[in-house]
Scaffold this active site. Structure first.
Site, PDB file in Angstrom:
ATOM      1  N   PHE A 182      -1.700   7.458   4.127  1.00 46.71           N
ATOM      2  CA  PHE A 182      -1.642   5.999   3.364  1.00 46.71           C
ATOM      3  C   PHE A 182      -0.340   5.440   3.357  1.00 46.71           C
ATOM      4  CE2 PHE A 182      -4.596   8.747   0.739  1.00 46.71           C
ATOM      5  CZ  PHE A 182      -5.766   7.946   0.980  1.00 46.71           C
ATOM      6  N   HIS A 225     -14.360   6.788   2.810  1.00 40.92           N
ATOM      7  CA  HIS A 225     -12.989   6.143   2.627  1.00 40.92           C
ATOM      8  C   HIS A 225     -12.168   6.948   3.431  1.00 40.92           C
ATOM      9  CE1 HIS A 225      -8.825   5.734   1.098  1.00 40.92           C
ATOM     10  NE2 HIS A 225      -9.408   4.462   1.556  1.00 40.92           N
ATOM     11  N   HIS A 264      -7.205  -1.675  -4.983  1.00 40.38           N
ATOM     12  CA  HIS A 264      -7.477  -1.892  -3.865  1.00 40.38           C
ATOM     13  C   HIS A 264      -8.110  -3.411  -3.861  1.00 40.38           C
ATOM     14  CE1 HIS A 264      -6.670   2.206  -2.681  1.00 40.38           C
ATOM     15  NE2 HIS A 264      -6.108   1.766  -1.605  1.00 40.38           N
ATOM     16  N   HIS A 290       0.730  -1.107  -0.055  1.00 40.68           N
ATOM     17  CA  HIS A 290       0.062   0.030  -0.178  1.00 40.68           C
ATOM     18  C   HIS A 290       0.900   1.147  -0.010  1.00 40.68           C
ATOM     19  CE1 HIS A 290      -2.990   2.884   1.376  1.00 40.68           C
ATOM     20  NE2 HIS A 290      -3.755   2.132   0.696  1.00 40.68           N
TER      21      HIS A 290
HETATM   22 CU1  C2O Z   1      -5.179   3.107  -0.476  1.00 46.37          CU
HETATM   23 CU2  C2O Z   1      -7.685   3.336   2.143  1.00 46.37          CU
HETATM   24  O1  C2O Z   1      -6.419   3.467   1.190  1.00 46.37           O
END
Ligand code: C2O
Length: 574
Positions: free
Chosen positions: A331, A309, A178, A149
């Site tokens: 992030f 989000h 994702h 990530h």
């Molecule tokens: Cu790439 Cu919830 O983030």
């Protein structure tokens, strides 16, 4: 000296060759390539000739791929260097093209966190404990998984044939990337315990039963230190969580102050807006088209990515890291917290729900469909996977257990009777935006003209009316959040529970500027547009016949002090 080196290389290559032969007998032929890749780390020069990097080339201009040879500092923090690169060069690892799982295998059914049983939790516990015990040289290890990530979400790889960093947030890459990440993560977890039915849970923060941190994530090994203690159960999640009230001097975050019932209601309305009223067209939900060769990301996230989000990331993260609320709040570190995975399973589920609600629409642009990424699977094979490979979760052999979504019927109501609003708005003076951008240091209210009024139902179905806040300039490395309201009488009373709420802009601290400068990277395009679908809102406010509307931007973070917007306009999207 040279002779010694040669001897060492020959020695190692003999071992590699012997090991390869053993593997050849034991496993599918692809396996040896992946493991050779790991050895390649030890003797990079020797096997360079056999490297497959040439095969990474892609013909089509707009298709995005990472350049696996380009790993550099992640753009996660402005103040500290963050490196998430794998211990060896991934471009030296041979890859396979992604293969769909055997269609005769049972579906892995992802269940909501509040319905998990002890048996399941014990299995997951075992899997994650093994994962956490693996060394970082193993791509299945917890650290390596979390680093994926960090690598892609904070631009540690450049795009192919470019020195522009690849970033999978704030565009149409958000959902599919994702999905890939947690797909492989789930299979790796299952692989570690020899269970090919293992499925991740999802954290359904969009329904009342799921609006607290799930109980199992409060206990080891799912518990994580770097979280805000004041948000532990029974605290109800705030899907519109904002950090730093504009007037305060510190970096603290801003609690809504709503009681649990009001918070639940507000969350449901927020969900309705982000999934239904504000997300009627593809781009509004999926985010802007991000293509290779256009000098950085298009930088226009969809409704759900902005909130909940981003807001849930901030809400979970620790208040002891007030700048960015690591780990979940930013992030590069977010995926270190085990709660990241059920959070993203829920995002993934809501993509599925939205697609169903909107007649199974998908993006057909080949530049999107063929954009590709690389992930290790449970067999340690490096897979090249395209976005077109992840559009059917049934083909990926997983499913989501059905839960009701009460937000579907939570169409919000105006904050004051419409008659009252109409009279107040009539007497209002206009405050024009200045030409060269206007700072968001205080509430900004302006009148926006509508090119078309009283459109028919058919016209509205075909073309959604979009309120565009254009030319948003986010200051270096700052978290910026502001809300957008239409025809509001009293801004100070506003929150997303009222029909006047058109949407929110949430920009999680990008932290890129210093890194980009130092690494001589092509600077990302900085200005961004926020596009909000307002056809339904205008009907509910009975403003559809008016040739102008009042728009109010309410700053909700201190970062807004230095953020500017160029202006507002109405557009139409098909
Ligand atoms: Cu790439 Cu919830 O983030």
């Amino acid at each position: 000296m040279e002779a010694k080196k040669l001897g060492l290389v020959l020695g190692i290559s003999t071992i590699v060759a012997a090991f390869t032969m053993v593997l050849h007998l034991l496993e599918a032929p692809q396996v040896q390539h992946a493991l050779l890749g790991e050895f390649n780390f030890i003797i990079p020069a020797m096997l360079k000739g056999a490297s497959s990097s040439g095969k990474y080339q892609q013909g089509k201009a707009g298709v995005l791929l990472p350049n696996l040879t380009s790993c550099h500092e992640s753009m996660g923090r402005s103040d500290l260097p963050v490196y998430c690169c794998p211990p060896m060069n991934q471009s030296d690892v041979a890859f396979i093209d992604f293969q769909f799982p055997d269609p005769s295998l049972p579906l892995r059914v992802r269940r909501p966190t509040h319905l998990l049983d002890e048996n399941y939790i014990a299995k997951y516990k075992k899997a994650i404990t093994i994962m956490k015990s693996l060394p970082d040289t193993d791509p299945r290890s917890y650290t390596r998984q979390a680093n994926l990530h960090c690598l892609f979400c904070t631009g540690a790889y450049n795009q192919q044939h470019s020195n522009s960093p690849l970033n999978i947030h704030r565009s149409w890459l958000f959902f599919p990337w994702h999905r890939m990440l947690i797909y492989f993560h789930e299979r790796i977890l299952g692989g570690l315990i020899g269970d090919d039915t293992f499925a991740l849970p999802f954290w359904p923060w969009d329904i009342p039963e799921g609006m607290v941190i799930p109980e199992m994530y409060m206990k080891a090994p799912f518990f994580h230190e770097a979280r805000d203690i004041s948000h532990f159960p029974p605290s109800v999640v705030d899907l519109d969580y904002s950090c730093t009230a504009p007037s305060s001097d510190d970096y603290g975050c801003f609690e809504s102050g709503l009681g649990p019932e009001d918070q639940v209601y507000t969350n449901l309305v927020m969900m309705y807006n982000q999934m239904v009223a504000g997300a009627k067209k593809m781009e509004l939900f999926m985010g802007c088209p991000y293509k290779a060769g256009e000098g950085g990301s298009c930088n226009g996230p969809g409704t759900l990515e902005l909130a909940p989000h981003n807001t849930v990331h901030k809400w979970v993260g620790s208040n002891l890291n007030p700048g960015s609320r690591e780990d979940m709040g930013v992030f590069y570190s977010a995926a270190r917290d085990p709660i990241f995975y059920p959070h993203h399973a829920n995002i993934d589920r809501l993509w599925e729900v939205w697609t169903k609600l909107h007649g199974n629409k998908v993006i057909t642009d080949p530049d999107w469909l063929d954009s590709s990424f690389f992930f290790y699977d449970e067999k340690l094979l490096l897979n090249k996977i395209r976005i077109r490979d992840v559009l059917s979760i049934t083909r990926l052999r997983y499913a989501y257990e059905n839960v009701d979504f009460p937000w579907l019927n939570n169409r919000p109501r105006p904050s004051v009777p419409l008659e009252v609003a109409r009279n107040v708005l009539k007497t209002r003076q206009n405050a024009k935006l200045q030409r060269n951008g206007r700072f968001l240091d205080s509430t900004l209210r302006t009148r926006v003209n509508r090119p078309k009024v009283r459109r028919t139902k058919k016209e509205k179905d075909e073309e959604e009316e979009i309120l565009v806040v254009h030319g948003i300039d986010v200051p270096e490395e700052r978290y910026v959040k502001f809300d957008v309201y239409v025809n509001v009488v009293n801004e100070t009373l506003m929150n997303p529970r009222f029909r006047e709420f058109a949407g929110t802009f949430v920009h999680i601290d990008p932290g890129v500027i210093r890194v980009a400068r130092e690494a001589n990277l092509e600077t990302l395009r900085k200005k961004t547009d926020l596009k909000l679908g307002i056809s339904e809102l205008l009907e509910d406010l009975e403003a559809d016949g008016d040739d102008s509307i009042w728009v109010t931007l309410v700053p909700r973070s201190k970062g807004c002090f230095n953020a500017t917007v160029d202006g507002l306009r109405i557009e139409y999207i098909r």
